[in-house]
Design an enzyme around this catalytic site. Structure first.
Site, short mmCIF file in Angstrom:
data_model
loop_
_atom_site.label_atom_id
_atom_site.label_comp_id
_atom_site.label_asym_id
_atom_site.label_seq_id
_atom_site.Cartn_x
_atom_site.Cartn_y
_atom_site.Cartn_z
N ARG A 94 1.31 4.46 2.29
CA ARG A 94 0.12 4.69 3.11
C ARG A 94 0.40 5.88 4.02
O ARG A 94 1.54 6.34 4.11
CB ARG A 94 -0.24 3.44 3.92
CG ARG A 94 0.81 3.05 4.94
CD ARG A 94 0.37 1.85 5.76
NE ARG A 94 1.42 1.46 6.69
CZ ARG A 94 1.38 0.38 7.45
NH1 ARG A 94 0.34 -0.43 7.41
NH2 ARG A 94 2.37 0.10 8.27
N GLU A 151 -2.29 3.13 14.02
CA GLU A 151 -0.92 3.53 14.34
C GLU A 151 -0.67 4.99 13.96
O GLU A 151 0.20 5.29 13.13
CB GLU A 151 0.09 2.61 13.66
CG GLU A 151 0.07 1.21 14.22
CD GLU A 151 1.21 0.33 13.70
OE1 GLU A 151 1.82 0.68 12.67
OE2 GLU A 151 1.49 -0.69 14.34
N GLU A 205 -1.81 -5.89 17.70
CA GLU A 205 -1.06 -6.53 16.61
C GLU A 205 0.25 -7.07 17.15
O GLU A 205 0.92 -6.40 17.94
CB GLU A 205 -0.65 -5.50 15.54
CG GLU A 205 -1.71 -5.00 14.64
CD GLU A 205 -1.13 -4.01 13.62
OE1 GLU A 205 0.08 -4.08 13.32
OE2 GLU A 205 -1.89 -3.14 13.17
C1 GAL Z 1 1.79 -2.21 11.58
C2 GAL Z 1 0.51 -1.86 10.87
C3 GAL Z 1 -0.08 -3.00 10.09
C4 GAL Z 1 1.00 -3.74 9.36
C5 GAL Z 1 2.04 -4.22 10.34
C6 GAL Z 1 3.16 -4.98 9.69
O1 GAL Z 1 2.63 -1.11 11.55
O2 GAL Z 1 -0.45 -1.35 11.75
O3 GAL Z 1 -1.03 -2.49 9.19
O4 GAL Z 1 1.57 -2.88 8.42
O5 GAL Z 1 2.60 -3.12 10.98
O6 GAL Z 1 4.11 -5.39 10.64
#
Ligand code: GAL
Length: 666
Positions: free
Chosen positions: A110, A149, A308
């Protein structure tokens, strides 16, 4: 009238494109059961929304938006620009990012794009515009989520497009004057003098150490390019979708130094952050606490959103530690205690395919008859119980100064020791202060320091004159200032501040170091003077002369035996302390004992190494948050109503082992 965000939002990334319709129907019921009220949608949906250059398919997303709205769930809608679809990189391979040693980062993962690529920018803005036009007045829409991110995998690109953009950035920075650039970069050294800015390249892998100021400027440029991508999308959203706040998720964690979030924060309507623990690290909750306080700093002290974190294991570490019972709730409450007004996760349902299929989710592979699901439901209940604290924030008497640019400078190559890590002292002092119950704001050095009683300046290697003046003024006005080694060494161009170390702070501290004495790997020294008996230190010592300061503690042995290791100088109404070595935690604790006694600063009740105690303050009320990481109940002398249990407490709160409590103070 834009849809407001839930007060203390709960939910996570939702990727319906990975699942069949029957599963999506089940999702609605389970989201209701879990009390989910906000989901982040369409983060990686570009290839679904625009499957071909001239084809747009919004039907499935319309349906999701409508269904979520019908279920009473609000949406943090991504602009979907985080990961370009294969057709785009196939058509324009020159938009792929390139590493420092010239390797192309191919599609298949990605974020395969160069942040300076005009092709990427044009296509991303077209998608962003269409998203804004289609959904700006959708009743489920509560927040816009630009990209995802930014810089996670492509923070620094060294391709030819980036090289040209870097030169444009340099022309602006140095008024198109190659002489100014030569001066700033110190190119008299090693025959590096440029005749024309056109000759400048990114710091690609060179036969030996690249010019440090070139590296530093490239780090600044790279951060600015990513921010530019955010601003370009944000401006589209503000124009087409006025009134709906715009965010992008930061990665304020120890492992992510590349983006200058303390500058980025000003550009966001609301700051949001992603935080993941490093499983191999014992006591990761301390790094979490520091990062959460730093996130509040990026938000200018205002509440922010935890966009997140994980319910349990991630998939991207060598060994992915699962969280133990209660840990996810403790982590969540630590963030809330430090200003988060949302607790969101990656992701709603653990994937069954793709690179993240072993990453935990709110709904695990094993389904709802699991301890994990029961904890998710319990967390949701706890958040409802403490929701009244949303909108308030933490505001403290102690500041730790933090600067991403000093981080970049500090960790350049060709330095006295590879063992000096920028966040190391900041995190250890934060740990010791927290264990004493001292709340901390982590702020940029340009912050107004006049209301702080204790100002901690850890490893501020690179510092400008304005910061030196404001730290000095704070001490003169009565604050106690603490500066640790490898601070004040260079100016913003990474040029040494001459006359002895720690250059910029020499006068304030009343010391003069004539030689830096880094210690060898495994070497330690003893330091005495901080309480009874010696404490251990490592990494660093200095040939330090007193020039107005008094010695508080001295080296017992090692290359600086007999010389001062910790000094103090009375300055105006305040004081300036210098710590010229890397104290082990026991030494930092003793130092903090002295600082707390000297400043008379407030210490919150019940705090300890394993008991986090912090306070959020609103207009008419305050809330004491207690997160007990220990194996024993934690007694806390506080009066008020404990919201998680609904009980009145009168100085007799007992927070269960591994538990949390939130008291509205009376
Ligand atoms: C972040 C990201 C998410 C997922 C997550 C996994 O870096 O924004 O899409 O990949 O980590 O821990």
């Amino acid at each position: 009238m834009p849809t407001p965000l839930p007060a203390l939002a709960f939910g996570g990334d939702y990727n319906p494109e990975q699942w069949p319709a029957a599963v999506l129907r089940e999702d609605r019921d389970l989201m209701r059961e879990a009390g989910v009220d906000l989901v982040t949608l369409a983060v990686f949906s570009w290839a679904w929304l625009q499957p071909r250059p001239d084809a747009w398919e919004f039907g499935w997303l319309d349906e999701q938006m409508d269904d979520l709205h019908a279920a009473g769930i609000k949406v943090d809608l991504a602009t979907a620009t985080a990961s370009p679809p294969p057709w785009l990189t196939h058509r324009h391979p020159d938009m792929l990012p390139v590493t420092q040693d010239g390797r192309t980062l191919w599609p298949g993962g990605r974020q395969s794009f160069c942040p300076s690529s005009p092709v990427y920018r044009e296509h991303a803005l077209e998608l962003c515009t269409r998203m804004a036009e289609r959904y700006h007045d959708h009743p489920a829409l509560a927040l816009w989520h630009v990209s995802n991110e930014l810089g996670c995998h492509n923070a620094r690109c060294y391709c030819d497009t980036s090289a040209a953009a870097f030169r444009t950035w340099l022309r602006r920075r140095y008024d198109d004057d190659v002489a100014r650039l030569n001066d700033a970069w110190g190119t008299a050294f090693w025959s590096q003098r440029y005749d024309d800015i056109e000759q400048v390249l990114p710091p690609r892998v060179a036969p030996t150490h690249a010019n440090p100021t070139q590296q530093l400027d490239f780090a600044r440029f790279s951060s600015d390019q990513l921010l530019d991508n955010f601003v370009a999308e944000r401006d589209v959203l503000h124009r087409i979708s006025p009134g709906v706040p715009v965010t992008t998720n930061f990665m304020v964690m120890r492992q992510t130094p590349q983006m200058d979030y303390l500058r980025w924060g000003r550009e966001l309507d609301v700051v949001s952050n992603d935080h993941y623990l490093i499983g191999a690290e014992d006591g990761g909750h301390r790094e979490l606490a520091f990062s959460a306080d730093l996130t509040r700093g990026t938000a200018g002290g205002r509440p922010w959103l935890l966009m997140e974190h994980s319910t349990s294991a991630v998939n991207w570490q060598p060994r992915n530690r699962a969280k133990r019972p209660g840990e996810m709730i403790r982590n969540s409450l630590s963030h809330v205690a430090r200003g988060a007004d949302a607790v969101l996760f990656f992701q709603w349902r653990a994937s069954r395919a793709g690179a993240e299929k072993f990453h935990s989710g709110l709904l695990p592979h094993a389904g709802t008859d699991t301890r994990q699901w029961r904890e998710v439901v319990e967390l949701s209940r706890v958040l409802d119980a403490v929701e009244e604290a949303a909108g308030s924030t933490a505001r403290n008497d102690t500041a730790i100064l933090f600067d991403y640019q000093a981080w970049w400078g500090c960790e350049l190559d060709s330095h006295p020791s590879i063992d000096v890590h920028y966040r190391d002292r900041a995190e250890d002092l934060h740990r010791a202060l927290s264990a004493h119950g001292v709340g901390v704001d982590v702020v940029h050095p340009s912050t107004d320091l006049s209301s702080y009683r204790l100002v901690v300046v850890p490893t501020l290697y690179l510092v400008d004159d304005a910061t030196v003046a404001s730290v000095t003024a704070a001490a003169e006005a009565g604050a106690t200032v603490v500066i640790t080694y490898f601070s004040g060494i260079v100016d913003e161009h990474d040029h040494i501040r001459l006359g002895g170390y720690p250059g910029a702070f020499r006068e304030l501290l009343g010391v003069r170091t004539t030689e830096l004495l880094p210690l060898m790997a495994g070497e330690s020294v003893q330091v005495e003077g901080l309480g009874t008996g010696a404490v251990t230190a490592d990494t660093w010592a200095e040939d330090l002369e007193l020039a107005g300061a008094e010695a508080v503690a001295s080296y017992v042995d090692g290359p600086a035996a007999g010389l001062p290791a910790v000094t103090r100088r009375t300055v105006g109404e305040g004081a300036a302390w210098y710590v010229a070595t890397r104290l082990a935690p026991a030494g930092t604790d003793r130092l903090v004992d002295r600082l707390v006694a000297e400043t008379g600063i407030e210490t919150l009740p019940g705090a300890g190494e394993l008991v986090e105690v912090t306070r959020r303050v609103g207009d008419d009320a305050s809330w004491l948050f207690v997160v007990n990481h220990g194996d024993d109940p934690a007694p806390v002398d506080v009066h008020g109503v404990e919201l998680v249990t609904g009980r009145d407490v009168a100085g007799d709160l007992q927070v269960p082992a591994g538990g949390v409590a939130v008291v509205r103070e009376s």
